[in-house]
Design an enzyme around this catalytic site. Sequence first.
Site, short mmCIF file in Angstrom:
data_model
loop_
_atom_site.label_atom_id
_atom_site.label_comp_id
_atom_site.label_asym_id
_atom_site.label_seq_id
_atom_site.Cartn_x
_atom_site.Cartn_y
_atom_site.Cartn_z
N ASP A 1 -1.46 -3.97 4.04
CA ASP A 1 -2.66 -3.56 3.06
C ASP A 1 -3.71 -3.47 3.52
OD1 ASP A 1 -0.53 -5.06 1.42
OD2 ASP A 1 -1.04 -6.96 1.79
N TYR B 1 3.10 -9.43 13.70
CA TYR B 1 2.05 -9.85 13.08
C TYR B 1 1.06 -10.85 14.23
CZ TYR B 1 2.96 -7.03 9.00
OH TYR B 1 3.51 -6.26 8.27
#
Length: 267
Positions: A51, A109
């Site tokens: 994103d 992540y």
Amino acid sequence: MRILVEIAYQGNNFLGFQIQQNGRTVQQQFEKLLQRMHKRHVRIHPSSRTDRGVHAIQQYFHFDTELNIPMSQWQYAMNRTLPDDIYVNNVVTVDDDFHCRYDCVGKRYRYKVYQAQHRDPFQSGLKTFIPETLDLDKMNRAAQQFIGTHDFTGFCSQKTEVESKVRTLYQSEIVKTDDGFDYIVTGSGFLYNMVRVLVAFLIEVGKGRHEISDVPKLLESKNRKNVPFTATAEGLYLEKIYLDENELLKDFGNDIKIHRKKSLQND
């Protein structure tokens, strides 16, 4: 011929990876470059669609080409043209049936937080600032509760469109750093905003607003309204992509559950 490209990028000045009608994206930069080389549009297929504002230490994409260019020249040609906030780390050929998205069996992540009395402008966009004192040990114990296979309906954006929200987490931990902490999470895949919702929840645990025992109840409830916060994109890094099952098994053991994405409909 199918080409696999490993890249890294600093996400501050991108609207995300995926092409947008108006705005700068990572996909746009590469497809523009490849169009100049091929004199036609070339579509790239990423392992993950990050994103706006999210960074990538390791990201992959593939594309098909008829150009007879040595691999070392691909890397040189791309890096010579790309802006300073993207870099191509490696370029290799792969089998024609390889798919960057569906052959991905895991992702890691890292979410970086710094804690101080005042905001540091030199950390802006790279780490999230939290001035409050947090109970990191409690946060870590809560983070461990997410390891395993669960339905994460209550921990993702309500805009998530995929039918199955079951994912497996192999790693979920809070690691103390010199100026704050990192949240590291590795899983079979992640739903829209899932990592940022997990981070926001763990911060609430650190502030004493949630208990470790709340985790199983919230997973069971599958109600996003019970976990209403989402951490900012600032500080979120796509750190590793697993394209090889054996590498995932080596890191997390032979007993883990592998999700083969060729049978799934989600990134």
